[in-house]
Write a protein that holds these residues in place. Structure first.
Motif, PDB file in Angstrom:
ATOM      1  N   UNK A 166      -3.425  -4.046   3.143  1.00 36.91           N
ATOM      2  CA  UNK A 166      -3.932  -3.791   4.500  1.00 36.91           C
ATOM      3  C   UNK A 166      -2.841  -3.093   5.309  1.00 36.91           C
ATOM      4  N   UNK A 167      -1.600  -3.590   5.168  1.00 35.53           N
ATOM      5  CA  UNK A 167      -0.487  -3.025   5.938  1.00 35.53           C
ATOM      6  C   UNK A 167      -0.070  -1.650   5.415  1.00 35.53           C
ATOM      7  N   UNK A 168      -0.572  -1.280   4.245  1.00 32.89           N
ATOM      8  CA  UNK A 168      -0.328   0.079   3.759  1.00 32.89           C
ATOM      9  C   UNK A 168      -1.410   1.019   4.254  1.00 32.89           C
ATOM     10  N   UNK A 169      -2.357   0.489   5.014  1.00 30.16           N
ATOM     11  CA  UNK A 169      -3.408   1.339   5.567  1.00 30.16           C
ATOM     12  C   UNK A 169      -4.504   1.664   4.584  1.00 30.16           C
ATOM     13  N   UNK A 170      -4.721   0.788   3.584  1.00 29.44           N
ATOM     14  CA  UNK A 170      -5.779   1.035   2.609  1.00 29.44           C
ATOM     15  C   UNK A 170      -7.094   0.534   3.200  1.00 29.44           C
ATOM     16  N   UNK A 224     -11.757  -0.034  -0.587  1.00 34.37           N
ATOM     17  CA  UNK A 224     -10.877   0.278  -1.699  1.00 34.37           C
ATOM     18  C   UNK A 224     -10.051  -0.951  -2.090  1.00 34.37           C
ATOM     19  N   UNK A 262      -8.003  -3.433  -5.684  1.00 26.95           N
ATOM     20  CA  UNK A 262      -6.955  -4.457  -5.697  1.00 26.95           C
ATOM     21  C   UNK A 262      -7.485  -5.843  -6.033  1.00 26.95           C
ATOM     22  N   UNK A 303       2.725  -2.665  13.518  1.00 30.31           N
ATOM     23  CA  UNK A 303       1.724  -2.120  12.607  1.00 30.31           C
ATOM     24  C   UNK A 303       0.318  -2.389  13.146  1.00 30.31           C
ATOM     25  N   UNK A 363      -0.968  -5.172  13.669  1.00 27.31           N
ATOM     26  CA  UNK A 363      -1.549  -6.214  12.815  1.00 27.31           C
ATOM     27  C   UNK A 363      -1.118  -7.582  13.340  1.00 27.31           C
ATOM     28  N   UNK A 409      -5.278   2.812  10.491  1.00 24.11           N
ATOM     29  CA  UNK A 409      -5.056   2.993   9.049  1.00 24.11           C
ATOM     30  C   UNK A 409      -4.031   4.086   8.799  1.00 24.11           C
ATOM     31  N   UNK A 441      -0.474   2.670   9.553  1.00 27.23           N
ATOM     32  CA  UNK A 441       0.075   1.750   8.561  1.00 27.23           C
ATOM     33  C   UNK A 441       0.403   2.470   7.260  1.00 27.23           C
ATOM     34  N   UNK A 442       1.580   2.253   6.783  1.00 25.05           N
ATOM     35  CA  UNK A 442       1.977   2.829   5.501  1.00 25.05           C
ATOM     36  C   UNK A 442       2.417   4.269   5.632  1.00 25.05           C
ATOM     37  N   UNK A 488       0.431   4.712  -3.703  1.00 26.74           N
ATOM     38  CA  UNK A 488      -0.929   4.608  -3.169  1.00 26.74           C
ATOM     39  C   UNK A 488      -1.066   5.093  -1.726  1.00 26.74           C
ATOM     40  N   UNK A 489      -0.186   4.570  -0.850  1.00 28.11           N
ATOM     41  CA  UNK A 489      -0.445   4.861   0.555  1.00 28.11           C
ATOM     42  C   UNK A 489      -0.187   6.333   0.879  1.00 28.11           C
ATOM     43  N   UNK A 510      -3.271   8.202  -0.379  1.00 27.75           N
ATOM     44  CA  UNK A 510      -4.474   7.888   0.403  1.00 27.75           C
ATOM     45  C   UNK A 510      -4.430   8.538   1.773  1.00 27.75           C
ATOM     46  N   UNK A 511      -3.225   8.594   2.367  1.00 33.70           N
ATOM     47  CA  UNK A 511      -3.128   9.174   3.698  1.00 33.70           C
ATOM     48  C   UNK A 511      -3.084  10.688   3.663  1.00 33.70           C
TER      49      UNK A 511
END
Lengths: 315, 630
Positions: free
Chosen positions: A217-221, A225, A230, B56, B58, B86, B89-90, B116-117, B120-121
């Motif tokens: 979540x904190x990676x912005x996924x 997904x 995951x 973040x 969060x 989103x 974050x990351x 991944x991040x 994805x971004x």
């Protein structure tokens, strides 16, 4: 990992052997004399003795077991005590019918339940999740004969869309077979899916509390997904187990559904065998059912091992 | 705008269904400049993690933002749309958690998670991200950097995973890094390794960082600016020099006092005469133990070899060593959870049975085990009165009113209110749960308590209170302690004797002041010099010592022959140390060292470090040193 898979297969074989002993001993200690049943009330002691000798019933139990097991292993399932037909021929067609039913139900219900379970997990506490949870909980609580009878009432009696009796024969076309078996199919799909949906949802939501999910979540996924990529991979083990148990139920546990729709499957054949004290038939059916369980559970264990990178890639 | 991150009047609360919300963060202001490391320090409950996660956008489940702003380059993250969040974050802000082991998904390869991040971004293609990841693995000095990404998380060590998490955070070149206690769970030696890598990579990447920790010595090494928090409010903030060397606020001063001064001789209290009986309570003789089937006195995997030690009545024996050295295994053998393959455990004159099942109730009562994690050791469905009442009933045959009285007495002993008997563990704080965990063992009226890392998960102020309690318990009841820890400073202040375990062997043991003063066993020396000092520049100075570099770069390996420390030892004798088991000799009464060097040689080396380098260069090829010492 290979060793673990081989170990599982070996344990499966041992289980099958233990089951064979239990089935054989269990059916042998049942009250009732096969010779008496087959020859009828009028049989003289001499004719009974002759029947026993001809069928090896006068030999000690372990000898009978060895002969029977030898036959099982080589594919000779014996001769039906009632009617004298070979059991292989009796089972043959029925086995095909059961496999057809189980196969079609599995092909539809497994992907359906996993997808619905995923959807419920993606949107927890929304109306989709509530509808699915309410539906699956209700369906798990309702016994299968009730669902089956209810279906007959709606689709056969009131609407008249589908036949109430699933009469199928080898000459039918594919469409005819599907139409004839539609109601048992739908009933079974409902019964097995409910449980699989719930387990998929619970398995995934359980994983969703892990720190690595918070990290993603904190990676912005995106949440979808996160669940598919995951969480799902880590929830496969328990999901596969429930799927395997439900598939095994499709082969052996569908007696009630088969009976209500008069579907000519294996479970019904076994019940008939019990009623006529046709022990070789009962034994053969029992072995097939147990074999199905063991094979499916081995498969689910192997799938769980394969889905776990710790077991797949040791240090 | 010169500030990268501007936090103004930040408020975070926990809404309650019945009654007003609980205020967690009460109006916090601070800034992070580009390229600057800001440390948020404070004990648990100070809101430091909650604030750092705020950058973040969060909050942990159950909390919500209730006021203020957090502006990243002028954009308030608290008012962003979900899609912007989103993207934040990351990409713009990246997070590093305390436990990498829990933060990596066990089912995916490391590389997929690291890249991944960024992919994805849409910052990079998969190929670019892979190349960037390998570049970071090199920068973080990970072994086999070109291929480590293809492994799964369980296939690399804890310290490596911690650095891989840094790669995961840095791959998308974020403006701001949030590091949440990233070294707290690590051994001292691993901590240095990770700190060094973090510091280097933060400097090279030029990114700003928020560093959350309760460890002031660590802060002194990495931070530029410090914000001191207590109960959701800023107490004091300033440059690292201002706070570390010239603290003004009384709370900061208190934190400094609870912070560890490095382990030195003479820190502990002397034993009270009353309990100093100098008779052995428990004795371990020639013990070998391990896991797997035991054939001819040898387990499949040998962990402990030839262990000889004792705990005297009323004494505290600290067992130290890195993870994987067999500290917990030693306690498990004494408790009877793991039967020894060879040797004896002797208590009060008779040999104990290997397995707890075969021991008498009396023997079981005398030895009690205290686990590290009170959270998992206490049954969440039992009331405190049941948790403590069970052993009281079992070992003292008290039930009903008498049992309740005893439970109350024990609660008073661990300095908790008697009313706690009617509560569940989840209603208590971490430190209180640890006290209940101790109280449960105490309820058996043991002669010795085996404490396995009981203070490691607690922050410094709570931990020092637990240690104070343990001292008091010893004085009141005369119970002995075996205190397992990787925290040398606590041992220095609390233990009477120290046992240094390395790779399943005792390399040094003796009275605490003897072990902590020269001559040191080379491993003891490595451990002591790895404890961070609360001094700016300590990390750089330490890493300049080449023998530290090599000792830290390598991990614990259990060997069958020779001295297991051989491959990390700066004074190893090639041809001898790796082949022959080191002899054990007595320096002073009760002080033993196992080493091929005699005490005089070790002392000489201590005074003349040139010799250290000499022996060291023989043991390790030069190009390897260059990489490690860089």
């Amino acid at each position: 990992m290979q060793r673990m898979v081989i170990q599982r297969i070996f344990i499966g074989l041992v289980t099958l052997w233990v089951v064979s002993v239990l089935v054989f001993v269990g059916t042998s200690v049942l009250p009732g004399d096969v010779a008496q049943i087959v020859m009828g009330q009028s049989a003289t002691p001499e004719t009974l003795a002759a029947y026993r000798a001809a069928n090896g019933l006068d030999q000690p139990l372990y000898m009978q077991y060895a002969t029977w097991l030898g036959g099982m292993v080589t594919g000779d399932l014996g001769i039906s005590k009632a009617g004298g037909a070979s059991i292989s021929s009796l089972i043959g067609g029925r086995f095909g019918n059961t496999m057809f039913l189980a196969g079609v139900v599995a092909i539809i219900s497994v992907p359906l339940s996993v997808i619905l379970g995923l959807i419920a997990a993606m949107y927890p506490a929304t109306w989709i999740d509530r509808v699915l949870t309410f539906g699956t909980l209700s369906l798990i609580s309702v016994p299968d004969f009730f669902i089956a009878t209810f279906m007959v009432l709606i689709f056969a009696v009131n609407l008249g869309w589908l036949p109430a009796i699933a009469h199928i024969s080898p000459e039918d076309t594919m469409m005819e077979t599907i139409r004839a078996s539609a109601m048992p199919l739908i009933t079974l799909i409902i019964v097995v899916s409910a449980q699989m949906i719930r387990m998929t949802r619970a398995g995934i939501l359980n994983v969703m509390n892990s720190p690595y999910i918070e990290m993603s979540i904190l990676k912005g996924v995106r949440r979808n997904r996160i669940i598919v990529r995951h969480a799902f991979l880590n929830a496969i083990g328990p999901i596969v187990n429930v799927v395997a148990l439900n598939l095994a139920y499709l082969v052996s546990g569908v007696v009630i559904v088969e009976t209500i729709f008069a579907y000519p499957g294996l479970a019904k054949l076994m019940i008939d065998g019990v009623q006529t004290r046709d022990l070789p038939l009962v034994q053969a059916c029992a072995m097939i059912f147990c074999g199905t369980y063991v094979i499916l559970i081995i498969l689910s264990d192997v799938a769980a091992i394969l889905s776990n990178p710790r077991l797949r890639n040791p240090k | 705008m010169s500030e990268l991150l501007e936090v103004r009047g930040l408020r975070i609360e926990a809404p309650k269904k019945d009654g007003p919300a609980i205020q967690i963060v009460k109006g916090v202001d601070f800034d992070v400049k580009a390229g600057e490391v800001v440390a948020l320090i404070g004990e648990s409950g100070s809101g430091k993690t909650t604030i750092s996660l705020g950058s973040l956008a969060y909050t942990k489940p159950g909390l919500e933002f209730s006021g203020g702003s957090i502006k990243l380059k002028g954009d308030d993250v608290l008012t962003m749309e979900p899609s912007e969040v989103r993207n934040l974050r990351g990409n713009r802000v990246a997070y590093l958690a305390q436990s990498a082991a829990a933060t990596f998904n066990p089912a995916l390869t490391i590389n997929e998670q690291v890249t991944e991040s960024a992919v994805l971004h849409g910052i990079m293609t998969q190929d670019e991200a892979d190349a960037r990841a390998v570049e970071l693995y090199h920068a973080l000095e990970l072994p086999d950097p070109d291929r480590i990404g293809f492994r799964y998380p369980h296939q690399v060590s804890g310290g490596q995973l911690q650095r891989l998490m840094a790669a995961m955070a840095l791959v998308g070149r974020p403006d701001l890094l949030v590091l949440d206690e990233p070294t707290t769970a690590l051994d001292v030696t691993t901590q240095i390794e990770v700190l060094k890598a973090f510091k280097k990579v933060i400097r090279e990447e030029g990114s700003a960082a928020i560093y959350v920790t309760h460890d002031l010595a660590v802060v002194a090494q990495v931070a530029d600016h410090i914000v001191v928090l207590y109960s959701g409010e800023v107490q004091e903030q300033g440059s690292v020099d201002q706070i570390i060397n010239h603290a003004k606020h009384p709370y900061t001063k208190r934190l400094m006092a609870a912070a560890h001064a490095g382990p030195k001789p003479g820190m502990g209290d002397k034993l009270t005469d009353k309990h100093d009986q100098d008779t052995d309570n428990i004795q371990v003789k020639n013990m070998t133990a391990g896991y797997g089937e035991i054939v001819d006195g040898k387990p499949a995997i040998t962990v402990l070899r030839d262990i000889n030690m004792s705990v005297k009545n009323g004494h505290v024996v600290g067992v130290i060593g890195e993870s994987g050295c067999g500290k917990s295994t030693l306690a498990r053998v004494i408790a009877g959870l793991l039967p020894p393959a060879q040797g004896d455990i002797i208590m009060d004159g008779h040999t104990l049975k290997g397995l707890y099942k075969n021991r008498s109730k009396k023997d079981l009562q005398k030895i009690q085990f205290v686990y590290q994690m009170a959270d998992t050791a206490l049954n969440p469905k039992q009331l405190i009165s049941e948790i403590i009442g069970r052993p009281v009933e079992m070992f003292q045959n008290l039930s009903g009113q008498k049992n309740r009285e005893k439970v109350a007495e024990i609660l008073r002993l661990v300095e908790l209110p008697v009313e706690f008997a009617e509560r569940y563990p989840s209603e208590l704080s971490g430190g209180q749960k640890q006290r209940i965990n101790l109280a449960r063992s105490l309820a058996a009226m043991p002669e010795i308590m085996l404490c396995d890392e009981v203070t490691s998960a607690l922050d410094s102020i709570v931990a020092s209170n637990v240690v104070k309690l343990l001292k008091r318990l010893r004085d009141l009841t005369g119970v002995s302690f075996m205190f397992i820890t990787h925290d040398l400073s606590t041992v220095a202040a609390f233990a009477d004797e120290i046992v240094v375990l390395y790779a399943g062997r005792i390399v040094e043991q003796g009275p605490v002041d003897e072990v902590l003063s020269p001559p040191f066993h080379p491993y003891t020396r490595l451990l002591i010099s790895s404890v961070p000092e609360m001094r700016i520049g300590w990390l750089e100075e330490t890493m300049k010592k080449r023998e530290m570099a090599v000792g830290i770069a390598r991990g614990v390996e259990i060997t069958d022959v020779g001295c297991p420390f051989y491959n990390r030892c700066p004074i190893a004798i090639s041809g001898t140390c790796e082949r022959v088991t080191a002899p054990t000799y007595e320096l002073k009464p009760g002080h033993f060292i196992s080493c091929h060097h005699d005490a005089k040689t070790i002392l000489d080396i201590e005074r003349n470090p040139q010799q250290v380098l000499h022996g060291f260069e023989k043991a390790i090829p030069d190009e390897k040193i260059a990489i490690i010492a860089e």
